[in-house]
Scaffold this motif. Structure first.
Motif, PDB file in Angstrom:
ATOM      1  N   VAL A  48     -54.871  52.957  48.687  1.00 13.02           N
ATOM      2  CA  VAL A  48     -55.757  51.719  48.511  1.00 13.02           C
ATOM      3  C   VAL A  48     -55.201  50.520  48.217  1.00 13.02           C
ATOM      4  O   VAL A  48     -55.236  49.511  48.824  1.00 13.02           O
ATOM      5  CB  VAL A  48     -57.173  52.158  47.993  1.00 13.02           C
ATOM      6  CG1 VAL A  48     -58.116  51.019  47.978  1.00 13.02           C
ATOM      7  CG2 VAL A  48     -57.742  53.250  48.702  1.00 13.02           C
ATOM      8  N   VAL A  49     -54.871  50.759  46.999  1.00 13.80           N
ATOM      9  CA  VAL A  49     -54.265  49.619  46.237  1.00 13.80           C
ATOM     10  C   VAL A  49     -53.244  48.974  46.926  1.00 13.80           C
ATOM     11  O   VAL A  49     -52.764  47.658  47.040  1.00 13.80           O
ATOM     12  CB  VAL A  49     -53.697  50.046  44.662  1.00 13.80           C
ATOM     13  CG1 VAL A  49     -52.822  49.115  44.075  1.00 13.80           C
ATOM     14  CG2 VAL A  49     -54.842  50.556  43.882  1.00 13.80           C
ATOM     15  N   GLU A  50     -52.150  49.787  47.577  1.00 12.37           N
ATOM     16  CA  GLU A  50     -51.191  49.310  48.519  1.00 12.37           C
ATOM     17  C   GLU A  50     -51.660  48.265  49.684  1.00 12.37           C
ATOM     18  O   GLU A  50     -50.778  47.329  50.059  1.00 12.37           O
ATOM     19  CB  GLU A  50     -50.230  50.584  48.900  1.00 12.37           C
ATOM     20  CG  GLU A  50     -49.016  49.777  49.674  1.00 12.37           C
ATOM     21  CD  GLU A  50     -48.205  51.138  50.261  1.00 12.37           C
ATOM     22  OE1 GLU A  50     -47.560  50.997  51.255  1.00 12.37           O
ATOM     23  OE2 GLU A  50     -48.221  52.231  49.370  1.00 12.37           O
ATOM     24  N   GLN A  51     -52.713  48.375  50.089  1.00 10.67           N
ATOM     25  CA  GLN A  51     -53.231  47.706  51.150  1.00 10.67           C
ATOM     26  C   GLN A  51     -53.921  46.208  50.600  1.00 10.67           C
ATOM     27  O   GLN A  51     -54.436  45.452  51.599  1.00 10.67           O
ATOM     28  CB  GLN A  51     -54.287  48.488  51.788  1.00 10.67           C
ATOM     29  CG  GLN A  51     -53.877  49.323  52.726  1.00 10.67           C
ATOM     30  CD  GLN A  51     -52.936  49.097  53.773  1.00 10.67           C
ATOM     31  OE1 GLN A  51     -53.269  48.135  54.392  1.00 10.67           O
ATOM     32  NE2 GLN A  51     -51.736  49.871  54.001  1.00 10.67           N
ATOM     33  N   LEU A  52     -53.803  46.150  49.212  1.00  7.94           N
ATOM     34  CA  LEU A  52     -54.679  44.938  48.805  1.00  7.94           C
ATOM     35  C   LEU A  52     -53.753  43.601  48.866  1.00  7.94           C
ATOM     36  O   LEU A  52     -53.242  43.388  47.628  1.00  7.94           O
ATOM     37  CB  LEU A  52     -55.146  45.379  47.316  1.00  7.94           C
ATOM     38  CG  LEU A  52     -56.116  46.471  47.416  1.00  7.94           C
ATOM     39  CD1 LEU A  52     -56.866  46.633  46.117  1.00  7.94           C
ATOM     40  CD2 LEU A  52     -57.355  46.212  48.503  1.00  7.94           C
ATOM     41  N   GLY A  53     -53.483  43.062  49.805  1.00 10.98           N
ATOM     42  CA  GLY A  53     -52.571  42.044  49.861  1.00 10.98           C
ATOM     43  C   GLY A  53     -53.146  40.685  49.463  1.00 10.98           C
ATOM     44  O   GLY A  53     -54.288  40.784  49.379  1.00 10.98           O
ATOM     45  N   GLY A  54     -52.362  39.383  49.598  1.00  6.84           N
ATOM     46  CA  GLY A  54     -52.670  38.298  49.176  1.00  6.84           C
ATOM     47  C   GLY A  54     -53.736  37.573  50.356  1.00  6.84           C
ATOM     48  O   GLY A  54     -54.243  36.651  50.196  1.00  6.84           O
ATOM     49  N   ASP A  55     -53.777  38.368  51.460  1.00  6.15           N
ATOM     50  CA  ASP A  55     -54.600  37.817  52.551  1.00  6.15           C
ATOM     51  C   ASP A  55     -56.169  38.542  52.429  1.00  6.15           C
ATOM     52  O   ASP A  55     -56.982  38.159  53.429  1.00  6.15           O
ATOM     53  CB  ASP A  55     -54.222  38.030  53.751  1.00  6.15           C
ATOM     54  CG  ASP A  55     -53.746  39.224  54.304  1.00  6.15           C
ATOM     55  OD1 ASP A  55     -53.995  40.402  53.333  1.00  6.15           O
ATOM     56  OD2 ASP A  55     -53.557  39.649  55.528  1.00  6.15           O
ATOM     57  N   THR A  70     -60.213  51.700  38.922  1.00  2.00           N
ATOM     58  CA  THR A  70     -58.727  51.215  39.314  1.00  2.00           C
ATOM     59  C   THR A  70     -58.897  50.349  40.485  1.00  2.00           C
ATOM     60  O   THR A  70     -57.750  49.591  40.455  1.00  2.00           O
ATOM     61  CB  THR A  70     -58.072  52.669  39.277  1.00  2.00           C
ATOM     62  OG1 THR A  70     -57.640  53.369  38.331  1.00  2.00           O
ATOM     63  CG2 THR A  70     -56.508  52.384  39.914  1.00  2.00           C
ATOM     64  N   ILE A  71     -59.178  50.634  41.200  1.00  2.00           N
ATOM     65  CA  ILE A  71     -59.385  49.867  42.746  1.00  2.00           C
ATOM     66  C   ILE A  71     -59.803  48.419  42.320  1.00  2.00           C
ATOM     67  O   ILE A  71     -59.495  47.504  42.954  1.00  2.00           O
ATOM     68  CB  ILE A  71     -60.210  50.536  43.579  1.00  2.00           C
ATOM     69  CG1 ILE A  71     -59.482  51.807  44.059  1.00  2.00           C
ATOM     70  CG2 ILE A  71     -60.447  49.616  44.952  1.00  2.00           C
ATOM     71  CD1 ILE A  71     -60.290  52.862  45.062  1.00  2.00           C
ATOM     72  N   THR A  72     -61.021  48.284  41.565  1.00  4.62           N
ATOM     73  CA  THR A  72     -61.566  47.029  41.109  1.00  4.62           C
ATOM     74  C   THR A  72     -60.310  46.293  40.548  1.00  4.62           C
ATOM     75  O   THR A  72     -60.270  44.923  40.754  1.00  4.62           O
ATOM     76  CB  THR A  72     -62.763  47.070  40.279  1.00  4.62           C
ATOM     77  OG1 THR A  72     -63.650  47.966  40.980  1.00  4.62           O
ATOM     78  CG2 THR A  72     -63.259  45.817  39.948  1.00  4.62           C
ATOM     79  N   LYS A  73     -59.885  46.814  39.443  1.00  2.00           N
ATOM     80  CA  LYS A  73     -58.791  46.090  38.862  1.00  2.00           C
ATOM     81  C   LYS A  73     -57.636  45.581  39.634  1.00  2.00           C
ATOM     82  O   LYS A  73     -57.051  44.457  39.506  1.00  2.00           O
ATOM     83  CB  LYS A  73     -58.244  46.919  37.612  1.00  2.00           C
ATOM     84  CG  LYS A  73     -57.170  46.193  36.929  1.00  2.00           C
ATOM     85  CD  LYS A  73     -56.712  47.093  35.553  1.00  2.00           C
ATOM     86  CE  LYS A  73     -55.620  46.495  34.613  1.00  2.00           C
ATOM     87  NZ  LYS A  73     -55.263  47.510  33.707  1.00  2.00           N
ATOM     88  N   ALA A  74     -57.225  46.427  40.678  1.00  2.08           N
ATOM     89  CA  ALA A  74     -56.500  46.160  41.623  1.00  2.08           C
ATOM     90  C   ALA A  74     -56.394  45.027  42.484  1.00  2.08           C
ATOM     91  O   ALA A  74     -55.697  44.146  42.917  1.00  2.08           O
ATOM     92  CB  ALA A  74     -55.835  47.469  42.295  1.00  2.08           C
ATOM     93  N   GLY A  75     -57.982  45.050  42.754  1.00  2.00           N
ATOM     94  CA  GLY A  75     -58.347  43.935  43.872  1.00  2.00           C
ATOM     95  C   GLY A  75     -58.545  42.560  43.243  1.00  2.00           C
ATOM     96  O   GLY A  75     -58.007  41.840  43.818  1.00  2.00           O
ATOM     97  N   HIS A  76     -58.769  42.727  41.968  1.00  2.00           N
ATOM     98  CA  HIS A  76     -58.793  41.181  41.337  1.00  2.00           C
ATOM     99  C   HIS A  76     -57.226  40.786  40.938  1.00  2.00           C
ATOM    100  O   HIS A  76     -57.228  39.655  41.014  1.00  2.00           O
ATOM    101  CB  HIS A  76     -59.493  41.731  39.796  1.00  2.00           C
ATOM    102  CG  HIS A  76     -60.695  41.724  40.150  1.00  2.00           C
ATOM    103  ND1 HIS A  76     -61.601  42.198  38.884  1.00  2.00           N
ATOM    104  CD2 HIS A  76     -61.678  41.404  41.023  1.00  2.00           C
ATOM    105  CE1 HIS A  76     -62.908  42.234  39.386  1.00  2.00           C
ATOM    106  NE2 HIS A  76     -62.969  41.859  40.564  1.00  2.00           N
ATOM    107  N   ALA A  77     -56.305  41.879  40.631  1.00  2.00           N
ATOM    108  CA  ALA A  77     -55.087  41.439  40.566  1.00  2.00           C
ATOM    109  C   ALA A  77     -54.381  40.606  42.021  1.00  2.00           C
ATOM    110  O   ALA A  77     -53.641  39.928  41.725  1.00  2.00           O
ATOM    111  CB  ALA A  77     -54.125  42.595  40.260  1.00  2.00           C
ATOM    112  N   ALA A  78     -55.012  41.095  43.095  1.00  2.80           N
ATOM    113  CA  ALA A  78     -54.531  40.627  44.304  1.00  2.80           C
ATOM    114  C   ALA A  78     -55.308  39.509  44.691  1.00  2.80           C
ATOM    115  O   ALA A  78     -55.133  38.751  45.544  1.00  2.80           O
ATOM    116  CB  ALA A  78     -54.635  41.723  45.401  1.00  2.80           C
ATOM    117  N   GLY A  79     -56.167  39.001  43.545  1.00  3.73           N
ATOM    118  CA  GLY A  79     -57.047  37.725  43.999  1.00  3.73           C
ATOM    119  C   GLY A  79     -58.281  37.823  44.910  1.00  3.73           C
ATOM    120  O   GLY A  79     -58.721  36.981  45.571  1.00  3.73           O
ATOM    121  N   ALA A  80     -58.543  39.044  44.996  1.00  4.46           N
ATOM    122  CA  ALA A  80     -60.040  39.276  45.887  1.00  4.46           C
ATOM    123  C   ALA A  80     -60.885  39.626  44.834  1.00  4.46           C
ATOM    124  O   ALA A  80     -60.939  39.921  44.023  1.00  4.46           O
ATOM    125  CB  ALA A  80     -59.702  40.753  47.007  1.00  4.46           C
TER     126      ALA A  80
END
Length: 410
Positions: free
Chosen positions: A170-177, A198-208
């Motif tokens: 899931v985290v790997e799919q959270l790109g800049g777009d 974990t997913i929430t933190k990763a999404g925020h790190a990706a700017g989402a």
């Protein structure tokens, strides 16, 4: 001691709260009441619901319009009675929580504020096995903003040969777009509990922005939406929250988004309560989740939700989760020989076990009901869902379900 007696002994040592609920009579089998495993679709009715709803109805008969202020539970601030219990249930501040509307309506109202696409960042991440309503909602949001949903919506699929998503994938799919991540906290089909923090933190790190559909998580597993820094969430209350078919839903908006300039749809109930009857043409929304309300709340629909939330407040979601783990693990042990697609790790699932049973899951469910008095939930073509709800399910129910499955599949 045979298996049935062992189940009854476990119930004596680890009772739930079945006596607080109306359990339907069985339409088949050897026992007077059903073994009910469809609480992940519609929860059973608390016995207090009828009494307390009639009290609210009687206030209308006795007081008419004056019930807005003079009823035992006055209608004007009625929704506030639900705010505290709802916030405690999902690990939020009262200011971040409101009970209103239905689940998908709330998701749309929240996406008005939180899905703000641009040409370079407009994609939405959901799970491929999301409940169809979520899929419809995000596709329509993408289309509304002028984007092709076939391109804008990223649907996450498990690895080949697997049934559940891996957090790392899931985290790997959270790109800049990616503009928005909107996943189910507990997947409706498989019962997988996602790693929300974990997913929430990763999404925020990706700017989402990261939102969660908690339809199968609220009242099922402990949540800490505020501490996990979730942007927004919504949930229904007719499944594990036992508030009746089509019952009012809940919504969460993190406090860092309250009182800001995010766009919202507004109406009568989204303005500050203290100035509502000044009848000014411009809304003055409060710096709380109440600002996302649009219409005045339906009192007789709020009533069963209030009854249920008070029950959860009294018993405690942590206590229920502990029993849920014990009960679900017991059922899993009885289902050896069946293909269970729910994660085997108790920390990665809620109160649900999904079985792949081959084509004809609906017919299998019908036979369980009418031949054995076991009510399960099917998803065609090949998945049978069993939800041992810790409030009212018993170990004996679990034994009945496993024995019935052996009987119909022999």
């Amino acid at each position: 001691m045979n298996a049935e007696d062992q189940a009854r002994a476990l119930d004596a040592a680890d009772p739930g709260h079945r006596e607080l609920f109306d359990v339907p009579p069985a339409q088949g089998g050897d026992y007077p009441d059903v073994a009910y495993f469809a609480g992940n679709s519609l929860g059973l009715r608390p016995k207090a619901t009828r009494t307390e709803l009639l009290e609210d109805l009687d206030a209308w008969a006795a007081l008419g319009v004056e019930g807005h202020l003079d009823a035992e539970r006055p209608w004007l601030p009625y929704h506030e009675l639900l705010t505290g219990p709802a916030s405690r249930l999902v690990g939020a501040l009262p200011s971040e929580t409101v009970v209103m509307n239905s689940l998908t309506v709330n998701l749309h109202l929240l996406m008005v504020s939180f899905y703000r696409p641009t040409p370079s960042r407009h994609r939405i991440v959901i799970e491929d096995a999301a409940f169809p309503s979520d899929s419809y909602a995000v596709r329509s949001q993408a289309s509304f903003h002028g984007y092709d949903p076939e391109d804008a919506v990223i649907r996450l699929r498990p690895r080949p040969g697997e049934d559940n998503l891996r957090t790392a994938d899931v985290v790997e799919q959270l790109g800049g777009d990616v503009a928005l991540v909107l996943l189910g906290g507990v997947n409706y089909l498989t019962g997988e509990l996602m790693d929300i923090p974990t997913i929430t933190k990763a999404g925020h790190a990706a700017g989402a922005i990261v939102g969660w559909d908690l339809a199968h998580a609220a009242g099922n597993v402990p949540l800490s939406l505020h501490d996990w820094d979730v942007d927004f969430a919504a949930w229904c209350s007719y499944k594990y929250l036992n508030s009746g078919p089509g019952a009012l839903a809940g919504a969460f908006v993190h406090e860092r988004h309250l009182g800001g300039e995010r766009p919202r749809f507004e109406g009568w109930w989204s303005t500050e309560a203290s100035t509502r009857f000044e009848m000014t043409p411009e809304s003055r929304p409060p710096a709380t989740a109440d600002a996302w309300q649009v219409s005045n709340p339906p009192i007789f629909s709020l009533s069963p939700v209030r009854t249920s939330l008070e029950l959860f407040d009294k018993i405690g979601i942590d206590v229920l989760r502990e029993r849920s783990v014990r009960l679900t693990e017991y059922l899993a042990g009885l289902l050896t020989g069946f293909e269970v697609i729910t994660p085997s790790d108790p920390a990665r699932r809620g109160a649900q076990l999904s079985l792949r049973v081959g084509d004809g899951a609906g017919e299998l469910s019908r036979r369980l009901r009418f031949e054995y008095g076991v009510i399960a939930d099917s998803r065609e073509p090949d998945v049978l869902r069993l939800a041992p709800v810790p409030l009212y399910s018993t170990y004996h129910d679990c034994w009945r379900a496993s024995a019935a499955l052996v009987g119909v599949t022999a």
